[in-house]
Design a protein around this motif. Sequence first.
Motif, PDB file in Angstrom:
ATOM      1  N   LEU A   1     -24.430  10.947  18.146  1.00 56.70           N
ATOM      2  CA  LEU A   1     -24.094  10.614  16.767  1.00 56.70           C
ATOM      3  C   LEU A   1     -23.325   9.303  16.774  1.00 56.70           C
ATOM      4  CD1 LEU A   1     -22.904  14.038  15.257  1.00 56.70           C
ATOM      5  CD2 LEU A   1     -25.152  12.970  15.081  1.00 56.70           C
ATOM      6  N   VAL A   2     -23.819   8.333  16.005  1.00 58.75           N
ATOM      7  CA  VAL A   2     -23.155   7.031  15.921  1.00 58.75           C
ATOM      8  C   VAL A   2     -22.802   6.744  14.470  1.00 58.75           C
ATOM      9  CG1 VAL A   2     -24.421   6.169  17.923  1.00 58.75           C
ATOM     10  CG2 VAL A   2     -25.316   5.759  15.625  1.00 58.75           C
ATOM     11  N   ALA A   3     -21.897   5.793  14.267  1.00 59.29           N
ATOM     12  CA  ALA A   3     -21.437   5.448  12.917  1.00 59.29           C
ATOM     13  C   ALA A   3     -22.490   4.607  12.203  1.00 59.29           C
ATOM     14  CB  ALA A   3     -20.117   4.702  12.981  1.00 59.29           C
ATOM     15  N   SER A   4     -22.862   5.034  11.013  1.00 59.93           N
ATOM     16  CA  SER A   4     -23.845   4.290  10.223  1.00 59.93           C
ATOM     17  C   SER A   4     -23.203   3.128   9.472  1.00 59.93           C
ATOM     18  CB  SER A   4     -24.527   5.217   9.221  1.00 59.93           C
ATOM     19  OG  SER A   4     -23.581   5.769   8.320  1.00 59.93           O
TER      20      SER A   4
ATOM     21  N   LYS B   1     -11.158  10.787  16.584  1.00 59.62           N
ATOM     22  CA  LYS B   1     -10.021  11.578  16.148  1.00 59.62           C
ATOM     23  C   LYS B   1      -9.675  11.187  14.715  1.00 59.62           C
ATOM     24  CE  LYS B   1      -6.914   8.291  18.417  1.00 59.62           C
ATOM     25  NZ  LYS B   1      -5.896   8.115  19.483  1.00 59.62           N
ATOM     26  N   LEU B   2      -8.943  12.051  14.016  1.00 63.18           N
ATOM     27  CA  LEU B   2      -8.583  11.802  12.622  1.00 63.18           C
ATOM     28  C   LEU B   2      -7.782  10.511  12.493  1.00 63.18           C
ATOM     29  CD1 LEU B   2      -7.597  15.365  11.339  1.00 63.18           C
ATOM     30  CD2 LEU B   2      -9.690  14.097  10.874  1.00 63.18           C
ATOM     31  N   GLY B   3      -8.118   9.737  11.471  1.00 58.39           N
ATOM     32  CA  GLY B   3      -7.412   8.489  11.218  1.00 58.39           C
ATOM     33  C   GLY B   3      -7.923   7.308  12.002  1.00 58.39           C
ATOM     34  N   GLU B   4      -8.834   7.535  12.939  1.00 54.71           N
ATOM     35  CA  GLU B   4      -9.352   6.445  13.763  1.00 54.71           C
ATOM     36  C   GLU B   4     -10.277   5.548  12.949  1.00 54.71           C
ATOM     37  OE1 GLU B   4     -11.992   5.804  17.869  1.00 54.71           O
ATOM     38  OE2 GLU B   4     -11.348   7.820  17.251  1.00 54.71           O
ATOM     39  N   ILE B   5     -10.177   4.250  13.190  1.00 52.26           N
ATOM     40  CA  ILE B   5     -11.050   3.280  12.521  1.00 52.26           C
ATOM     41  C   ILE B   5     -12.243   2.999  13.430  1.00 52.26           C
ATOM     42  CG2 ILE B   5     -11.249   0.919  11.669  1.00 52.26           C
ATOM     43  CD1 ILE B   5      -8.316   1.078  10.852  1.00 52.26           C
ATOM     44  N   VAL B   6     -13.432   3.144  12.899  1.00 56.98           N
ATOM     45  CA  VAL B   6     -14.649   2.916  13.682  1.00 56.98           C
ATOM     46  C   VAL B   6     -15.484   1.828  13.034  1.00 56.98           C
ATOM     47  CG1 VAL B   6     -14.693   5.271  14.555  1.00 56.98           C
ATOM     48  CG2 VAL B   6     -15.904   4.728  12.431  1.00 56.98           C
ATOM     49  N   LYS B   7     -16.328   1.213  13.857  1.00 65.66           N
ATOM     50  CA  LYS B   7     -17.252   0.186  13.396  1.00 65.66           C
ATOM     51  C   LYS B   7     -18.676   0.728  13.426  1.00 65.66           C
ATOM     52  CE  LYS B   7     -14.231  -3.182  12.978  1.00 65.66           C
ATOM     53  NZ  LYS B   7     -13.939  -3.804  11.644  1.00 65.66           N
ATOM     54  N   LYS B   8     -19.542   0.111  12.644  1.00 70.65           N
ATOM     55  CA  LYS B   8     -20.947   0.513  12.631  1.00 70.65           C
ATOM     56  C   LYS B   8     -21.510   0.462  14.048  1.00 70.65           C
ATOM     57  CE  LYS B   8     -25.444  -0.587  10.614  1.00 70.65           C
ATOM     58  NZ  LYS B   8     -26.207  -1.441   9.672  1.00 70.65           N
ATOM     59  N   GLY B   9     -22.169   1.568  14.478  1.00 69.36           N
ATOM     60  CA  GLY B   9     -22.755   1.630  15.803  1.00 69.36           C
ATOM     61  C   GLY B   9     -21.879   2.283  16.848  1.00 69.36           C
ATOM     62  N   ASP B  10     -20.591   2.513  16.518  1.00 68.56           N
ATOM     63  CA  ASP B  10     -19.692   3.167  17.475  1.00 68.56           C
ATOM     64  C   ASP B  10     -20.148   4.599  17.747  1.00 68.56           C
ATOM     65  OD1 ASP B  10     -18.155   0.942  17.693  1.00 68.56           O
ATOM     66  OD2 ASP B  10     -16.420   1.717  16.593  1.00 68.56           O
ATOM     67  N   LEU B  11     -19.915   5.078  18.957  1.00 70.49           N
ATOM     68  CA  LEU B  11     -20.261   6.443  19.337  1.00 70.49           C
ATOM     69  C   LEU B  11     -19.253   7.415  18.735  1.00 70.49           C
ATOM     70  CD1 LEU B  11     -22.086   8.305  21.074  1.00 70.49           C
ATOM     71  CD2 LEU B  11     -20.452   7.959  22.955  1.00 70.49           C
ATOM     72  N   LEU B  12     -19.755   8.395  17.976  1.00 69.66           N
ATOM     73  CA  LEU B  12     -18.893   9.391  17.343  1.00 69.66           C
ATOM     74  C   LEU B  12     -18.932  10.722  18.082  1.00 69.66           C
ATOM     75  CD1 LEU B  12     -19.842   8.745  13.594  1.00 69.66           C
ATOM     76  CD2 LEU B  12     -18.018   7.674  14.922  1.00 69.66           C
ATOM     77  N   ALA B  13     -20.111  11.121  18.526  1.00 76.04           N
ATOM     78  CA  ALA B  13     -20.270  12.352  19.305  1.00 76.04           C
ATOM     79  C   ALA B  13     -21.355  12.113  20.343  1.00 76.04           C
ATOM     80  CB  ALA B  13     -20.632  13.525  18.407  1.00 76.04           C
TER      81      ALA B  13
ATOM     82  N   VAL C   1     -17.340   0.077  -3.940  1.00 80.83           N
ATOM     83  CA  VAL C   1     -17.069   1.490  -4.164  1.00 80.83           C
ATOM     84  C   VAL C   1     -16.297   2.052  -2.970  1.00 80.83           C
ATOM     85  CG1 VAL C   1     -18.076   3.753  -4.650  1.00 80.83           C
ATOM     86  CG2 VAL C   1     -19.235   1.678  -5.461  1.00 80.83           C
ATOM     87  N   GLU C   2     -15.063   2.463  -3.218  1.00 82.16           N
ATOM     88  CA  GLU C   2     -14.279   3.131  -2.186  1.00 82.16           C
ATOM     89  C   GLU C   2     -14.619   4.617  -2.246  1.00 82.16           C
ATOM     90  OE1 GLU C   2     -10.087   2.328  -2.152  1.00 82.16           O
ATOM     91  OE2 GLU C   2     -10.384   0.291  -2.907  1.00 82.16           O
ATOM     92  N   CYS C   3     -14.994   5.187  -1.113  1.00 80.07           N
ATOM     93  CA  CYS C   3     -15.442   6.572  -1.113  1.00 80.07           C
ATOM     94  C   CYS C   3     -15.264   7.208   0.256  1.00 80.07           C
ATOM     95  CB  CYS C   3     -16.905   6.666  -1.548  1.00 80.07           C
ATOM     96  SG  CYS C   3     -18.037   5.749  -0.465  1.00 80.07           S
ATOM     97  N   ILE C   4     -15.449   8.528   0.275  1.00 77.89           N
ATOM     98  CA  ILE C   4     -15.483   9.282   1.523  1.00 77.89           C
ATOM     99  C   ILE C   4     -16.889   9.842   1.660  1.00 77.89           C
ATOM    100  CG2 ILE C   4     -14.605  11.300   2.759  1.00 77.89           C
ATOM    101  CD1 ILE C   4     -11.925  10.848   1.391  1.00 77.89           C
ATOM    102  N   VAL C   5     -17.535   9.539   2.797  1.00 78.36           N
ATOM    103  CA  VAL C   5     -18.935   9.895   2.957  1.00 78.36           C
ATOM    104  C   VAL C   5     -19.201  10.211   4.427  1.00 78.36           C
ATOM    105  CG1 VAL C   5     -19.691   7.524   3.331  1.00 78.36           C
ATOM    106  CG2 VAL C   5     -21.293   9.169   2.359  1.00 78.36           C
ATOM    107  N   ASP C   6     -20.220  11.011   4.668  1.00 85.90           N
ATOM    108  CA  ASP C   6     -20.627  11.338   6.031  1.00 85.90           C
ATOM    109  C   ASP C   6     -21.301  10.109   6.650  1.00 85.90           C
ATOM    110  OD1 ASP C   6     -21.541  12.406   8.394  1.00 85.90           O
ATOM    111  OD2 ASP C   6     -22.524  14.142   7.499  1.00 85.90           O
ATOM    112  N   ILE C   7     -20.723   9.593   7.737  1.00 90.26           N
ATOM    113  CA  ILE C   7     -21.261   8.374   8.348  1.00 90.26           C
ATOM    114  C   ILE C   7     -22.002   8.667   9.654  1.00 90.26           C
ATOM    115  CG2 ILE C   7     -19.469   6.922   7.321  1.00 90.26           C
ATOM    116  CD1 ILE C   7     -18.186   6.819  10.156  1.00 90.26           C
ATOM    117  N   ALA C   8     -22.161   9.946  10.007  1.00 91.13           N
ATOM    118  CA  ALA C   8     -22.819  10.295  11.270  1.00 91.13           C
ATOM    119  C   ALA C   8     -24.321  10.050  11.183  1.00 91.13           C
ATOM    120  CB  ALA C   8     -22.536  11.750  11.627  1.00 91.13           C
TER     121      ALA C   8
END
Length: 230
Positions: free
Chosen positions: A19-22, A40-52, A205-212
């Motif tokens: 799973l990578v960041a979209s 981890k919670l609060g971590e800042i990720v970039k597009k393409g980073d490995l999430l799982a 648009v500021e939002c919370i969304v699934d990025i996996a």
Amino acid sequence: LRERADNTEIVDIESPSNLVASRDGQISAFEITGGVSKVKLGEIVKKGDLLASGVIDSAALGYRLVRARGSISARTTMTYQAEIPLEITEKVYTGRTTTDYSIKFFSKIINFFRKDNISEESCDRIEEERRIYLFGKIKLPIFTVKTTYAEYEMKTRTMTEAEALQKAKDSLREKSENDLADAEILARHTDIFCNGETLFLTEKVECIVDIAEEVKIGTEEKKKKNTGVY
């Protein structure tokens, strides 16, 4: 006997994946049901980073490849833009129409007559088809077809800023509809600019969304993990 409907979703658990960041974002919540979490919670990720990761390193079993699954929500900002020229060319109907009548029997069509004579090149075509019944009950393979042609002209005009703004909003709504379908909207920031010829609309648009985003692990990578050769 009645066939039972089976709506059970078929899940592919054989194809290993990560799973990578979209998109860029700050992790706000996650639930990993397959693979190994890399955030981890609060971590800042970039597009393409490995999430799982779908690569599990076990001291007893060595490397294993699994399908990484789960949802990973992040706070992010999505930006959408639209540019609408004020000068447009559009259809203007003249009010003239003409009608064709025909009968369709299987694949054969028999044409009758036309009430008026106008060019079909600059017309919209509207077709109505009706089946013929014998004695009002017996269905026949015969249809009457009524084809109406509505004449139009292409004319250029200048829209008002209000008209252009509405078109820009419609364009942004169409662009963002899929992205924001399951998103939690936190805030919207809109910027409008018009230079007299083109209207520019930008919405953040500021939002919370699934990025996996699931990405399959390639054959070469599987071979390396299984053999230990890199």
